[in-house]
Design a protein around this motif. Structure first.
Motif, PDB file in Angstrom:
ATOM      1  N   ALA A  60      13.101  -8.658  -4.207  1.00 29.77           N
ATOM      2  CA  ALA A  60      12.485  -8.411  -2.917  1.00 29.77           C
ATOM      3  C   ALA A  60      11.061  -8.322  -2.761  1.00 29.77           C
ATOM      4  CB  ALA A  60      13.001  -6.940  -2.589  1.00 29.77           C
ATOM      5  N   TYR A  61      10.448  -8.157  -4.089  1.00 33.23           N
ATOM      6  CA  TYR A  61       8.950  -8.283  -4.049  1.00 33.23           C
ATOM      7  C   TYR A  61       8.273  -9.474  -3.471  1.00 33.23           C
ATOM      8  CZ  TYR A  61       4.119  -7.600  -5.479  1.00 33.23           C
ATOM      9  OH  TYR A  61       2.767  -7.564  -5.213  1.00 33.23           O
ATOM     10  N   ARG A  62       7.283  -9.310  -2.533  1.00 32.69           N
ATOM     11  CA  ARG A  62       6.870 -10.362  -1.882  1.00 32.69           C
ATOM     12  C   ARG A  62       5.296 -10.388  -1.855  1.00 32.69           C
ATOM     13  NH1 ARG A  62       8.114 -14.239   1.698  1.00 32.69           N
ATOM     14  NH2 ARG A  62      10.381 -13.922   1.599  1.00 32.69           N
ATOM     15  N   THR A 306       7.887   0.914  -3.539  1.00 34.59           N
ATOM     16  CA  THR A 306       7.318   0.294  -4.475  1.00 34.59           C
ATOM     17  C   THR A 306       8.413   0.233  -5.855  1.00 34.59           C
ATOM     18  OG1 THR A 306       5.993   2.029  -5.270  1.00 34.59           O
ATOM     19  CG2 THR A 306       4.821   0.471  -3.912  1.00 34.59           C
ATOM     20  N   SER A 307       8.127  -0.449  -6.769  1.00 34.67           N
ATOM     21  CA  SER A 307       8.815  -0.379  -7.980  1.00 34.67           C
ATOM     22  C   SER A 307       8.329   0.868  -8.528  1.00 34.67           C
ATOM     23  CB  SER A 307       8.386  -1.776  -8.873  1.00 34.67           C
ATOM     24  OG  SER A 307       8.411  -2.791  -8.318  1.00 34.67           O
ATOM     25  N   LYS A 308       7.014   0.923  -8.511  1.00 32.82           N
ATOM     26  CA  LYS A 308       6.376   2.075  -9.134  1.00 32.82           C
ATOM     27  C   LYS A 308       6.875   3.427  -8.650  1.00 32.82           C
ATOM     28  CE  LYS A 308       2.173   0.842  -7.781  1.00 32.82           C
ATOM     29  NZ  LYS A 308       2.306  -0.537  -7.538  1.00 32.82           N
ATOM     30  N   SER A 309       7.125   3.533  -7.325  1.00 33.34           N
ATOM     31  CA  SER A 309       7.921   4.769  -6.839  1.00 33.34           C
ATOM     32  C   SER A 309       9.337   5.231  -7.308  1.00 33.34           C
ATOM     33  CB  SER A 309       7.695   5.031  -5.266  1.00 33.34           C
ATOM     34  OG  SER A 309       8.217   3.912  -4.829  1.00 33.34           O
ATOM     35  N   THR A 327       8.516   3.997   4.423  1.00 31.02           N
ATOM     36  CA  THR A 327       8.213   2.824   5.127  1.00 31.02           C
ATOM     37  C   THR A 327       7.670   1.764   4.240  1.00 31.02           C
ATOM     38  OG1 THR A 327       6.005   3.558   5.538  1.00 31.02           O
ATOM     39  CG2 THR A 327       7.548   4.432   7.202  1.00 31.02           C
ATOM     40  N   ASP A 328       8.198   0.618   4.729  1.00 27.73           N
ATOM     41  CA  ASP A 328       7.631  -0.727   3.944  1.00 27.73           C
ATOM     42  C   ASP A 328       7.543  -1.766   4.977  1.00 27.73           C
ATOM     43  OD1 ASP A 328       7.414  -1.037   0.697  1.00 27.73           O
ATOM     44  OD2 ASP A 328       7.603  -3.002   2.181  1.00 27.73           O
ATOM     45  N   THR A 329       6.640  -2.587   4.514  1.00 25.93           N
ATOM     46  CA  THR A 329       6.343  -3.822   5.450  1.00 25.93           C
ATOM     47  C   THR A 329       7.193  -4.917   5.149  1.00 25.93           C
ATOM     48  OG1 THR A 329       4.576  -4.506   4.043  1.00 25.93           O
ATOM     49  CG2 THR A 329       3.958  -3.353   6.242  1.00 25.93           C
ATOM     50  N   THR A 330       8.096  -4.984   4.043  1.00 26.68           N
ATOM     51  CA  THR A 330       8.740  -6.028   3.490  1.00 26.68           C
ATOM     52  C   THR A 330      10.241  -5.885   4.070  1.00 26.68           C
ATOM     53  OG1 THR A 330       7.783  -5.380   1.445  1.00 26.68           O
ATOM     54  CG2 THR A 330       9.669  -7.163   1.376  1.00 26.68           C
ATOM     55  N   GLU A 332      12.867  -7.584   3.381  1.00 24.42           N
ATOM     56  CA  GLU A 332      14.041  -7.592   2.641  1.00 24.42           C
ATOM     57  C   GLU A 332      14.227  -6.216   2.205  1.00 24.42           C
ATOM     58  OE1 GLU A 332      11.428  -9.572   2.251  1.00 24.42           O
ATOM     59  OE2 GLU A 332      12.176 -11.483   1.767  1.00 24.42           O
ATOM     60  N   LYS A 333      13.165  -5.014   2.271  1.00 21.76           N
ATOM     61  CA  LYS A 333      13.558  -3.812   1.965  1.00 21.76           C
ATOM     62  C   LYS A 333      14.032  -2.943   3.047  1.00 21.76           C
ATOM     63  CE  LYS A 333       9.948  -4.373  -1.984  1.00 21.76           C
ATOM     64  NZ  LYS A 333       8.863  -3.743  -2.371  1.00 21.76           N
ATOM     65  N   GLN A 334      13.805  -3.286   4.167  1.00 15.99           N
ATOM     66  CA  GLN A 334      13.953  -2.337   5.189  1.00 15.99           C
ATOM     67  C   GLN A 334      15.431  -2.090   5.576  1.00 15.99           C
ATOM     68  OE1 GLN A 334      11.729  -4.728   8.167  1.00 15.99           O
ATOM     69  NE2 GLN A 334       9.788  -3.912   7.387  1.00 15.99           N
ATOM     70  N   TRP A 364      -0.008   3.307  -4.297  1.00 13.72           N
ATOM     71  CA  TRP A 364      -1.247   4.030  -4.318  1.00 13.72           C
ATOM     72  C   TRP A 364      -2.408   3.039  -4.691  1.00 13.72           C
ATOM     73  CZ3 TRP A 364      -3.340   3.152  -9.230  1.00 13.72           C
ATOM     74  CH2 TRP A 364      -2.464   3.061 -10.281  1.00 13.72           C
ATOM     75  N   ASN A 365      -1.983   1.993  -5.051  1.00 16.33           N
ATOM     76  CA  ASN A 365      -2.853   0.887  -5.601  1.00 16.33           C
ATOM     77  C   ASN A 365      -3.377   0.258  -4.319  1.00 16.33           C
ATOM     78  OD1 ASN A 365      -0.042   0.333  -5.670  1.00 16.33           O
ATOM     79  ND2 ASN A 365      -0.447  -1.715  -6.207  1.00 16.33           N
ATOM     80  N   PHE A 366      -2.929   0.374  -3.129  1.00 16.71           N
ATOM     81  CA  PHE A 366      -3.428  -0.189  -1.954  1.00 16.71           C
ATOM     82  C   PHE A 366      -4.199   1.145  -1.094  1.00 16.71           C
ATOM     83  CE2 PHE A 366      -0.068  -3.234  -2.973  1.00 16.71           C
ATOM     84  CZ  PHE A 366      -0.821  -4.402  -2.952  1.00 16.71           C
ATOM     85  N   ASN A 372      -7.547   2.396   5.819  1.00 12.66           N
ATOM     86  CA  ASN A 372      -8.210   1.823   7.070  1.00 12.66           C
ATOM     87  C   ASN A 372      -7.219   1.356   7.957  1.00 12.66           C
ATOM     88  OD1 ASN A 372     -10.778   1.306   5.632  1.00 12.66           O
ATOM     89  ND2 ASN A 372     -10.220  -0.390   4.848  1.00 12.66           N
ATOM     90  N   LYS A 373      -5.854   1.119   7.556  1.00 14.90           N
ATOM     91  CA  LYS A 373      -4.903   0.850   8.671  1.00 14.90           C
ATOM     92  C   LYS A 373      -4.513   2.064   9.393  1.00 14.90           C
ATOM     93  CE  LYS A 373      -1.030  -1.271   7.026  1.00 14.90           C
ATOM     94  NZ  LYS A 373      -0.183  -2.091   6.168  1.00 14.90           N
ATOM     95  N   GLU A 374      -4.257   3.173   8.612  1.00 17.62           N
ATOM     96  CA  GLU A 374      -3.713   4.384   9.356  1.00 17.62           C
ATOM     97  C   GLU A 374      -4.786   5.531   9.539  1.00 17.62           C
ATOM     98  OE1 GLU A 374      -0.863   4.535   9.815  1.00 17.62           O
ATOM     99  OE2 GLU A 374       0.118   3.123   8.617  1.00 17.62           O
TER     100      GLU A 374
HETATM  101  P1  TYD Z   1       3.056  -3.111  -4.980  1.00 17.09           P
HETATM  102  O1  TYD Z   1       2.310  -1.874  -4.934  1.00 17.09           O
HETATM  103  O2  TYD Z   1       2.655  -4.409  -5.101  1.00 17.09           O
HETATM  104  O3  TYD Z   1       4.281  -2.778  -5.673  1.00 17.09           O
HETATM  105  P2  TYD Z   1       5.199  -2.637  -6.995  1.00 17.09           P
HETATM  106  O4  TYD Z   1       5.074  -1.221  -7.459  1.00 17.09           O
HETATM  107  O5  TYD Z   1       6.720  -3.025  -6.455  1.00 17.09           O
HETATM  108  O6  TYD Z   1       4.732  -3.998  -7.825  1.00 17.09           O
HETATM  109  O7  TYD Z   1       3.690  -3.184  -3.420  1.00 17.09           O
HETATM  110  C1  TYD Z   1       3.425  -2.669  -2.602  1.00 17.09           C
HETATM  111  C2  TYD Z   1       4.593  -2.223  -1.384  1.00 17.09           C
HETATM  112  O8  TYD Z   1       4.089  -1.524  -0.465  1.00 17.09           O
HETATM  113  C3  TYD Z   1       5.316  -3.592  -0.940  1.00 17.09           C
HETATM  114  O9  TYD Z   1       6.665  -3.233  -0.648  1.00 17.09           O
HETATM  115  C4  TYD Z   1       4.484  -3.578   0.546  1.00 17.09           C
HETATM  116  C5  TYD Z   1       4.409  -2.270   0.885  1.00 17.09           C
HETATM  117  N1  TYD Z   1       3.010  -1.857   1.661  1.00 17.09           N
HETATM  118  C6  TYD Z   1       3.375  -1.230   2.775  1.00 17.09           C
HETATM  119  O10 TYD Z   1       4.502  -1.218   3.273  1.00 17.09           O
HETATM  120  N2  TYD Z   1       2.259  -1.164   3.591  1.00 17.09           N
HETATM  121  C7  TYD Z   1       0.891  -1.573   3.403  1.00 17.09           C
HETATM  122  O11 TYD Z   1       0.255  -1.237   4.039  1.00 17.09           O
HETATM  123  C8  TYD Z   1       0.852  -1.924   2.118  1.00 17.09           C
HETATM  124  C9  TYD Z   1      -0.408  -2.391   1.663  1.00 17.09           C
HETATM  125  C10 TYD Z   1       1.884  -2.199   1.181  1.00 17.09           C
END
Ligand code: TYD
Length: 394
Positions: A60-62, A306-309, A327-330, A332-334, A364-366, A372-374
């Motif tokens: 699912a990771y894109r 995320t995988s991390k979570s 919530t997630d933008t992917t 495949e995960k929704q 958290w890495n984003f 900015n978005k929120e």
């Molecule tokens: P990432 O941190 O790369 O994940 P992993 O720990 O799996 O390597 O993936 C970010 C995930 O967060 C990805 O599923 C998309 C989602 N996401 C949002 O839903 N909204 C956002 O604004 C951003 C930046 C990511």
């Protein structure tokens, strides 16, 4: 060689194994423990999950979904191109949905991606894509058909592969005499300093120090010529390697870098054990904070499945009683549920819903991109939780 365990993150599911309700009782779990290889200093899992359980046609990771990553790979292309001949032959190992290869000429760029859903996407963009796991045999096959490569690139892929010797041997055999092997993966120093234990999950078989990678490259005919710390994925290193016999010169002082890592203690069991103690502290602090927020009547969600979570929620025992949804933008995960603790995953709305008070940063890495978005959420007093480098509400 023996691997000495220093951290136990308990029973964990497949980090990207988002699932529907029907599959809850069939879920696969394993013990996620990490140790130090006393021969190379590699920080590695005690037991590897078989790659075909993790990387298959429902992966699912894109990579392309985030602007940060699209920009990052466009920049990487520019940076690396300066060191390549005209019209270089390029191969990416683990090309995912093509976020890196899209920047290169399809006529001279090749992709390797075992997850067929993604391999199909790069094929449709005109890139020769091998839908297989990376191996000595595959490298031989590619060499026979297409010749040697000027660049072999891999992002967040090398640390996924249990057998690094076989992997690097295969790279060495396909690289031209002065070819570059450039790979980026989360950095052990960054994980230790940020307390980001969520970098550890099934797919991350290893968390790399340059010290360990250098030793393993060397015994497979490759040498480190440059290291660039980069900010993506919570702090990574972009490692540049070449054949042992290469004549190219880089203005990079490897000995200096290795001394720095040695001072930090990347292969010192005492340092790694104190990291393990901080991880335990982080767990207690996060559970206490979520409990208090709930007691005070806050609605808490998580941002980014995320995988991390997956590591955090399973290690800390956090389920939908503490975090209502993710919530997630992917796409495949929704509509699915998070691995192990089964928190529902919803399509990310254009802005965090009005009734949400707090969002845990699974991604958290984003943080910058997300804040900015929120902006509306932030303006109305909404808060984010991050656990790096310590559990904080801000
Ligand atoms: P990432 O941190 O790369 O994940 P992993 O720990 O799996 O390597 O993936 C970010 C995930 O967060 C990805 O599923 C998309 C989602 N996401 C949002 O839903 N909204 C956002 O604004 C951003 C930046 C990511």
């Amino acid at each position: 060689m023996s691997v000495i365990k220093f951290l136990d993150l308990g029973s964990q599911p497949i980090a990207n194994g988002f699932l529907n309700k029907e599959n809850f009782d069939k879920e696969f779990f394993f013990n996620l423990s990490v140790g130090l290889d006393d021969e190379t200093g590699l920080v590695t899992q005690m037991e590897y999950v078989s790659p075909d359980i993790m990387f298959n046609d429902s992966y699912a990771y894109r990579g392309s979904l985030s602007k940060t990553m699209r920009d990052h790979f466009a920049e990487a292309k520019k940076r690396i191109s300066a060191y390549l001949p005209e019209n270089p032959k390029v191969l990416e190992i683990g090309s995912n949905d093509g976020v890196f290869v899209k920047n290169w000429n399809p006529a001279t760029t090749f992709a390797v991606e075992p997850c067929e859903n993604f391999a199909k996407e790069t094929i449709s963009l005109g890139y020769d894509t091998y839908s297989s796991f990376w191996s000595v045999e595959l490298a031989e096959n590619i060499k026979n058909t297409n010749g040697l490569m000027d660049l072999i690139f891999a992002a967040n892929c090398m640390c996924h592969i249990p057998d690094l010797d076989g992997t690097f041997k295969a790279v060495e055999s396909l690289l031209s005499d002065e070819g570059l092997f450039v790979f980026e993966d989360p950095s052990l120093i960054e994980m230790l300093s940020r307390n980001s234990y969520d970098q550890i999950y099934d797919e991350h078989a290893h968390i790399f120090s340059v010290t360990a990678v250098n030793k393993i490259l060397n015994r497979n005919g490759l040498k480190v010529v440059n290291v660039e710390p980069i900010s993506v994925h919570g702090g990574s290193n972009r490692i540049w390697a070449m054949k042992m016999s290469s004549q190219s010169k880089f203005l990079f002082d490897l000995e200096h870098f290795l001394t720095f890592e040695s001072l930090v203690g990347v292969d010192d069991l005492n340092i790694l054990s104190s990291f393990a103690e901080r991880v335990e502290g982080s767990k207690i602090a996060l559970i206490n904070l979520l409990q208090k927020l709930q007691d005070d009547g806050n609605k808490v969600i998580s941002y980014g499945a995320t995988s991390k979570s997956t590591t955090i929620f399973n290690y800390c025992g956090i389920d939908s009683s503490l975090i209502e949804y993710i919530t997630d933008t992917t796409p495949e995960k929704q509509g699915l549920y998070s691995p192990g603790t089964h928190i529902p995953i919803l399509k990310a709305p254009s802005q965090i819903e009005q009734d949400v008070d707090v969002a845990f940063l699974g991604a958290w890495n984003f943080e910058k991109e997300i804040r900015n978005k929120e902006n509306l959420f932030v303006e109305r007093g909404g808060k984010f939780i991050t656990h790096v480098p310590e559990v904080t509400l801000r």
